[in-house]
Design a protein around this motif. Structure first.
Motif, mmCIF file in Angstrom:
data_model
loop_
_atom_site.group_PDB
_atom_site.id
_atom_site.type_symbol
_atom_site.label_atom_id
_atom_site.label_comp_id
_atom_site.label_asym_id
_atom_site.label_seq_id
_atom_site.Cartn_x
_atom_site.Cartn_y
_atom_site.Cartn_z
ATOM 1 N N VAL A 15 -22.224 43.446 63.347
ATOM 2 C CA VAL A 15 -21.294 42.356 63.636
ATOM 3 C C VAL A 15 -22.110 41.092 63.885
ATOM 4 O O VAL A 15 -23.318 41.151 64.154
ATOM 5 C CB VAL A 15 -20.402 42.669 64.855
ATOM 6 N N THR A 16 -21.446 39.962 63.795
ATOM 7 C CA THR A 16 -22.093 38.685 64.114
ATOM 8 C C THR A 16 -21.558 38.200 65.458
ATOM 9 O O THR A 16 -20.418 37.737 65.541
ATOM 10 C CB THR A 16 -21.805 37.637 63.037
ATOM 11 N N PHE A 45 -27.821 45.949 58.177
ATOM 12 C CA PHE A 45 -27.125 45.216 57.123
ATOM 13 C C PHE A 45 -26.338 44.091 57.780
ATOM 14 O O PHE A 45 -25.445 44.347 58.583
ATOM 15 C CB PHE A 45 -26.220 46.190 56.364
ATOM 16 N N VAL A 46 -26.687 42.860 57.465
ATOM 17 C CA VAL A 46 -26.003 41.711 58.054
ATOM 18 C C VAL A 46 -25.138 41.017 57.005
ATOM 19 O O VAL A 46 -25.348 41.166 55.799
ATOM 20 C CB VAL A 46 -26.992 40.698 58.667
ATOM 21 N N LEU A 47 -24.151 40.271 57.492
ATOM 22 C CA LEU A 47 -23.278 39.441 56.664
ATOM 23 C C LEU A 47 -22.430 40.258 55.687
ATOM 24 O O LEU A 47 -22.070 39.790 54.609
ATOM 25 C CB LEU A 47 -24.091 38.382 55.908
ATOM 26 N N ALA A 80 -28.951 42.103 53.284
ATOM 27 C CA ALA A 80 -28.099 40.946 53.513
ATOM 28 C C ALA A 80 -26.935 40.944 52.542
ATOM 29 O O ALA A 80 -27.130 41.094 51.326
ATOM 30 C CB ALA A 80 -28.895 39.655 53.358
ATOM 31 N N GLY A 81 -25.737 40.761 53.064
ATOM 32 C CA GLY A 81 -24.577 40.586 52.210
ATOM 33 C C GLY A 81 -24.628 39.223 51.532
ATOM 34 O O GLY A 81 -24.897 38.202 52.181
ATOM 35 N N VAL A 82 -24.399 39.221 50.228
ATOM 36 C CA VAL A 82 -24.321 37.973 49.462
ATOM 37 C C VAL A 82 -22.966 37.981 48.758
ATOM 38 O O VAL A 82 -22.868 37.954 47.541
ATOM 39 C CB VAL A 82 -25.493 37.848 48.474
ATOM 40 N N ILE A 83 -21.941 38.016 49.566
ATOM 41 C CA ILE A 83 -20.582 38.290 49.093
ATOM 42 C C ILE A 83 -19.808 36.984 48.957
ATOM 43 O O ILE A 83 -19.707 36.207 49.913
ATOM 44 C CB ILE A 83 -19.873 39.246 50.067
ATOM 45 N N ASP A 84 -19.301 36.729 47.760
ATOM 46 C CA ASP A 84 -18.495 35.535 47.524
ATOM 47 C C ASP A 84 -17.672 35.744 46.258
ATOM 48 O O ASP A 84 -17.819 36.760 45.575
ATOM 49 C CB ASP A 84 -19.376 34.285 47.425
#
Length: 311
Positions: A15-16, A45-47, A80-84
């Protein structure tokens, strides 16, 4: 971590933590990371979805990336999540994540606009080219991305060298098992398959997945590590007992009044509430537009923590 080292074990999607002003709480994030490391996790695993990555500004994402890489200090891989929504937007996140020094990238298929499998392949081909030697992992989460990534596409992407593995949050055990069987039949030994389901880890490990990316692992990382180790050691009884305990702990996602908030708000709010009650984070706030848990709902998490042996 290199593309040739298969991801495995317990990799919680962090979580952030936020301040009351909705800024990234870097001190709480550092404590959360140390809590994970002391629990014995195999990576962080972030983001991702639990990290509310799509709700954060680019500046906030960068703070999370830089804080995490610095705090982990190479002890475990940082994904790292690079989700868009589109390839071009994801490409910008890839650049930022690589600049921060992450060890792996996690991307969904493009979403909002409907995509064809050929377009999903183009998407991952572009990301792979941008990532260079940094492994890219596909993230299969149909309710959010609007499309299911079939085993045939995933194995093809791996065979082309475009992805290193998959985080399966589809909730579809039959398709997950099909993917494990396809990997075995095609002898794709380096292809990492991780489940995102917190409550079926023992059975998924038994039929051949490599590990778990559990949102509930924020609250009880050591429990998932014990579960994983028991399963790998072939102690099915111990693995089942640990999974049963975690299954009951997962009940924290049901404490919120769902007549006033969505499922994501209830789950993420519960994870943050648990960490708040455990003294890991200073504030249980969730990012806009999520509705945060109220004091009564936060307090309702406490007995579930206690029943699970967390204090």
């Amino acid at each position: 971590m290199t593309a040739s080292a298969r991801l495995a074990g317990v990799v919680p999607p962090l979580v952030t933590p936020l301040t009351p002003e909705y800024d990234v709480d870097t001190a709480s994030l550092a404590r959360l990371i140390q809590y994970q490391l002391s629990g014995g996790v195999d990576g962080v695993f972030v983001l991702g979805t639990s990290g509310e990555g799509t709700f954060l500004t680019d500046e906030q994402r960068q703070v999370v990336l830089e804080t995490t890489v610095a705090e982990v200090a190479g002890q475990v891989p940082v994904l790292a999540g690079v989700i868009d929504t589109s390839t071009n937007r994801v490409a910008a996140h890839v650049s930022a994540a690589l600049k921060a020094g992450v060890d792996g990238l996690v991307a969904t298929a493009p979403f909002y606009a409907a995509t064809h499998p050929a377009e999903i392949e183009r998407h991952f081909a572009r990301l792979s080219a941008l990532a260079g030697e940094t492994p890219v992992y596909a993230y299969d989460i149909p309710p959010r991305a609007g499309t299911k990534l079939p085993a045939s596409l995933l194995t093809s992407l791996y065979e082309q060298g475009l992805i290193a593995g998959i985080k399966d949050s589809s909730g579809q055990d039959t398709s997950l098992r099909e993917l494990v069987l396809s990997r075995r039949e095609k002898r794709l030994d380096g292809f990492a398959i991780m489940t995102g389901s917190e409550v079926t880890v023992d059975s998924a490990l038994a039929f051949g997945v490599d590990g778990v990316v559990p949102g509930l692992g924020n609250v009880d990382p050591a429990g998932y590590v014990r579960l994983y180790k028991a399963a790998v050691a072939g102690d099915a009884d111990a693995a089942r007992a640990e999974q049963d305990r975690l299954f009951r702990l997962f009940g924290i996602v049901n404490v919120a009044d769902r007549s006033r908030m969505g499922a994501s708000s209830a789950a993420l709010g519960a994870f943050k509430a648990g960490l708040y009650l455990l003294g890991v984070v200073s504030c249980p706030l969730t990012a806009y537009p999520s509705i945060p848990l109220n004091d009564t709902e936060i307090e309702a998490v406490r007995p579930l923590l206690q029943r699970a042996g967390l204090h």
